[in-house]
Scaffold this active site. Structure first.
Site, PDB file in Angstrom:
ATOM      1  N   ASP A 147      19.403  -4.123  -1.952  1.00 37.29           N
ATOM      2  CA  ASP A 147      18.587  -2.915  -2.150  1.00 37.29           C
ATOM      3  C   ASP A 147      18.623  -2.036  -0.900  1.00 37.29           C
ATOM      4  O   ASP A 147      18.167  -0.900  -0.930  1.00 37.29           O
ATOM      5  CB  ASP A 147      17.144  -3.288  -2.506  1.00 37.29           C
ATOM      6  CG  ASP A 147      16.518  -4.250  -1.511  1.00 37.29           C
ATOM      7  OD1 ASP A 147      17.103  -5.330  -1.287  1.00 37.29           O
ATOM      8  OD2 ASP A 147      15.465  -3.917  -0.929  1.00 37.29           O
ATOM      9  N   ARG A 168      13.024  11.209   5.544  1.00 32.07           N
ATOM     10  CA  ARG A 168      14.434  10.822   5.624  1.00 32.07           C
ATOM     11  C   ARG A 168      15.259  11.806   4.813  1.00 32.07           C
ATOM     12  O   ARG A 168      14.775  12.357   3.816  1.00 32.07           O
ATOM     13  CB  ARG A 168      14.652   9.427   5.039  1.00 32.07           C
ATOM     14  CG  ARG A 168      13.632   8.410   5.411  1.00 32.07           C
ATOM     15  CD  ARG A 168      14.153   7.033   5.122  1.00 32.07           C
ATOM     16  NE  ARG A 168      13.976   6.616   3.738  1.00 32.07           N
ATOM     17  CZ  ARG A 168      14.096   5.359   3.351  1.00 32.07           C
ATOM     18  NH1 ARG A 168      14.420   4.420   4.234  1.00 32.07           N
ATOM     19  NH2 ARG A 168      13.916   5.014   2.094  1.00 32.07           N
ATOM     20  N   ASP A 185       0.784  -1.241   0.000  1.00 29.74           N
ATOM     21  CA  ASP A 185       0.000   0.000   0.000  1.00 29.74           C
ATOM     22  C   ASP A 185       0.819   1.296   0.000  1.00 29.74           C
ATOM     23  O   ASP A 185       0.260   2.383  -0.032  1.00 29.74           O
ATOM     24  CB  ASP A 185      -0.944   0.000   1.209  1.00 29.74           C
ATOM     25  CG  ASP A 185      -0.193  -0.132   2.528  1.00 29.74           C
ATOM     26  OD1 ASP A 185       1.054  -0.132   2.517  1.00 29.74           O
ATOM     27  OD2 ASP A 185      -0.858  -0.248   3.582  1.00 29.74           O
ATOM     28  N   ASP A 204      17.484   2.208   5.546  1.00 31.17           N
ATOM     29  CA  ASP A 204      16.311   1.339   5.678  1.00 31.17           C
ATOM     30  C   ASP A 204      16.266   0.646   7.035  1.00 31.17           C
ATOM     31  O   ASP A 204      16.584  -0.542   7.164  1.00 31.17           O
ATOM     32  CB  ASP A 204      16.248   0.311   4.542  1.00 31.17           C
ATOM     33  CG  ASP A 204      15.518   0.890   3.334  1.00 31.17           C
ATOM     34  OD1 ASP A 204      15.220   2.098   3.354  1.00 31.17           O
ATOM     35  OD2 ASP A 204      15.243   0.146   2.378  1.00 31.17           O
TER      36      ASP A 204
HETATM   37  P1  AMP Z   1      12.418  -3.582   2.509  1.00 31.17           P
HETATM   38  O1  AMP Z   1      12.443  -5.018   2.896  1.00 31.17           O
HETATM   39  O2  AMP Z   1      11.728  -2.687   3.492  1.00 31.17           O
HETATM   40  O3  AMP Z   1      13.742  -3.045   2.118  1.00 31.17           O
HETATM   41  O4  AMP Z   1      11.498  -3.485   1.221  1.00 31.17           O
HETATM   42  C1  AMP Z   1      11.719  -4.211   0.047  1.00 31.17           C
HETATM   43  C2  AMP Z   1      10.878  -3.674  -1.079  1.00 31.17           C
HETATM   44  O5  AMP Z   1       9.493  -3.686  -0.719  1.00 31.17           O
HETATM   45  C3  AMP Z   1      11.185  -2.227  -1.459  1.00 31.17           C
HETATM   46  O6  AMP Z   1      11.026  -2.111  -2.839  1.00 31.17           O
HETATM   47  C4  AMP Z   1      10.120  -1.462  -0.723  1.00 31.17           C
HETATM   48  O7  AMP Z   1       9.851  -0.230  -1.304  1.00 31.17           O
HETATM   49  C5  AMP Z   1       8.927  -2.396  -0.819  1.00 31.17           C
HETATM   50  N1  AMP Z   1       7.944  -2.192   0.264  1.00 31.17           N
HETATM   51  C6  AMP Z   1       8.088  -2.509   1.568  1.00 31.17           C
HETATM   52  N2  AMP Z   1       6.983  -2.170   2.260  1.00 31.17           N
HETATM   53  C7  AMP Z   1       6.118  -1.619   1.372  1.00 31.17           C
HETATM   54  C8  AMP Z   1       4.798  -1.061   1.471  1.00 31.17           C
HETATM   55  N3  AMP Z   1       4.127  -1.008   2.622  1.00 31.17           N
HETATM   56  N4  AMP Z   1       4.247  -0.581   0.335  1.00 31.17           N
HETATM   57  C9  AMP Z   1       4.891  -0.633  -0.834  1.00 31.17           C
HETATM   58  N5  AMP Z   1       6.109  -1.146  -0.995  1.00 31.17           N
HETATM   59  C10 AMP Z   1       6.727  -1.638   0.090  1.00 31.17           C
HETATM   60 MG    MG Z   2      14.430  -1.385   1.508  1.00 31.79          MG
END
Ligand code: AMP
Ligand code: MG
Length: 530
Positions: A282, A203, A145, A292
């Protein structure tokens, strides 16, 4: 974009939005989920929220951006940093990147819930990019979302600033804004989704470019785009390298610097007991900034095998003690992504070697500083290894132990100075003899340095924080904020602004993890649900 409200907000930042002005963007606007090829960003607006309210801000960050108190308190500020309006000159976008997640190539990921508002230069010449996290869907949101819950936003806001004050390279946080909207999350991934309060963190960093930004064009065979991004990154984020050479020589120097910066970041983590929790490529910054803040955690009792991330509970790939080697693996993935720019990959191998050498040197620096020694000899490495073994076997608090050790009298070494650091009296008593033997050995080594107790204490107190953002402290601030009182967030931030000072009256914030927090969700275990 023309219908989106623009408000008067006096940012002390001259926005030049270099990323979007210099690099190819997506021709489509809006958040329709899609694969975006041949472009490094997509124009997208924040999605407005019901009732933006600033819960906390960082005074240092506001200062760096030229924002005074009245501006931070203004409605315009809440509207811009809650995603309901733009300030003049902002060009919002989500960026496009891929990444290796838990060791596997995951394809396009991108800013799924981050939207950069603008990027520019402050009065002192420093560059800053302002990015909202949780401001609504983007083309990269996949099935999610684009929002963030209050608990995870509090954790990111506080830890960004705490790390900065600890002297560990990190992205920063300007503001924490409650949205007034609910966000539905299945916190334990057990089918019990529930509405939670939503929030948005702004951020701030000179650059949010990640390893994954380079991996995606590499994976797609788009070498022209890869080269364009590398040239841009060097020019904008490594300006001191530009003019140093060109082509492979310049790229090699740049990769080596990414490697040494990454080594410095990880050495910082190991010194203060920080576990990132999700070191996917990432989540690796090209500037070597901690980025992150998700299911991160802090070491209470010393345990190199600990990870706070329940999603990683099986393999514990991102456990505390493995972080230095995971960073090397991640740099290898970056090196591979850059390989099409090299005829001869020797410079890439040299960069990886520079990582290993730099990390080894900084690790020795950590050993010397943490033990209060003027230098680190081979025997000191062994001394530290023995200590680590004892701290783990004895279930001893890392932060309290090293801070207390600064008060040791080498003439009469006693465990009294670290008495508070033990979690388990039975283990303490069982290992007393081994700890005493270690202390005597250490005291002898201190005696050999010929240094004054004051010099040693000063060195140790500058390397061993009194205050770290223990998981349970953050959770207490979250519990209170969820009940309507955000004051603990501000108080905790204030404590974390001077982590190496004793701060009389604030002893409670330096206390070891209480028993109730040992297995409580949010304190010892965190999911990625945020
Ligand atoms: P992360 O594990 O937080 O680094 O996220 C991995 C990927 O999932 C990244 O591309 C984030 O932008 C995406 N992501 C994580 N949470 C959400 C969210 N609530 N809505 C949209 N994208 C998300
Ligand atoms: Mg991330």
């Amino acid at each position: 974009m023309s219908t989106f409200p623009t408000v008067a907000l006096d940012l002390g930042l001259a926005l030049d939005n270099r990323f979007v002005r210099s690099l190819p963007g997506d021709s489509e606007t809006g958040s329709r989920r899609r694969q975006v090829e041949g472009a490094l960003w997509s124009p997208v607006l924040p999605t407005p929220v019901a009732a933006p309210r600033v819960l906390a801000h960082s005074p240092e960050m506001a200062d760096a951006l030229g924002l005074d108190d009245a501006t931070v308190a203004s409605t315009a500020f809440a509207n811009v940093f809650g995603g309901n309006a733009l300030a003049a000159g902002m060009m919002p976008y989500a960026s496009n990147y891929g990444g290796h997640q838990f060791g596997h190539w995951a394809g396009q990921l991108g800013d799924g819930r981050a939207i950069t508002l603008g990027e520019g230069v402050a009065a002192d010449g420093r560059r800053w990019e302002l990015q909202l996290k949780g401001a609504g869907p983007t083309p990269y949101s996949r099935t999610a979302d684009g929002r963030a819950v209050l608990r995870s936003s509090i954790r990111e806001f506080l830890c960004s600033e705490a790390m900065h004050h600890l002297g560990v390279p990190t992205t920063r946080a300007l503001s924490l804004v409650a949205t007034g909207d609910a966000v539905v999350r299945d916190m334990f991934y057990d089918g019990n989704a529930a509405p939670e309060a939503g929030a948005i963190v702004c951020r701030v960093a000179p650059s949010f470019i990640r390893f994954g930004h380079f991996e995606l064009p590499y994976a797609r065979g788009d070498v022209a785009l890869l080269r364009q991004l590398v040239d841009f990154t060097i020019a904008r984020d490594f300006p001191h390298l530009a003019g140093e050479g060109e082509g492979e020589a310049l790229y090699g120097d740049w990769f080596a610097e990414v490697c040494t910066r990454t080594a410095a970041m990880v050495a910082g983590w190991m010194r203060v007991g920080f576990v990132h929790g999700v070191m996917n490529t990432d989540n690796m910054s090209i500037l070597g900034l901690t980025i992150d803040y998700g299911p991160y955690g802090w070491i209470d009792d010393y345990d190199p095998d600990w990870t706070p991330n329940t999603t990683d509970a099986q393999g514990r790939r991102y456990r505390f003690g493995w972080q230095p080697r995971v960073a090397h693996w991640n740099l290898s993935r970056l090196g591979q992504a850059l390989s099409p720019l090299f005829d001869d990959i020797t410079p890439l191998q040299a960069g990886l070697d520079a990582y290993a050498d730099t990390y080894a040197r900084l690790d020795r620096g950590n050993i010397a500083a943490k033990l209060g020694l003027p230098d680190c000899r081979d025997g000191d490495v062994a001394l530290m290894q023995r200590l680590h073994g004892l701290l783990q076997a004895g279930e001893v608090d890392m932060t309290l132990f090293f801070r207390g050790l600064a008060d040791l009298d080498p003439a009469a070494p006693s465990l009294d100075v670290v008495a508070r650091a033990y979690y388990d009296a039975e283990k303490r008593d069982r290992l007393r003899g081994e700890f005493d033997a270690w202390l005597r050995h250490y005291a002898t080594r201190l005696g050999e340095t010929g240094e004054s107790a004051e010099a040693r204490r000063a060195r140790m107190r500058a390397a061993n924080p009194r205050f770290v953002l223990r998981n349970y402290l953050a959770q207490q601030a979250i519990d209170r904020a969820e009940a309507g009182d955000p004051s603990r967030i501000i108080e905790l931030l204030d404590v974390m602004r001077r982590p190496y000072d004793d701060q009389p009256g604030r002893e409670a914030f330096a206390a070891k993890r209480p028993d109730w927090a040992r297995t409580k969700a949010g304190c010892s275990m965190l999911s990625c649900s945020s």
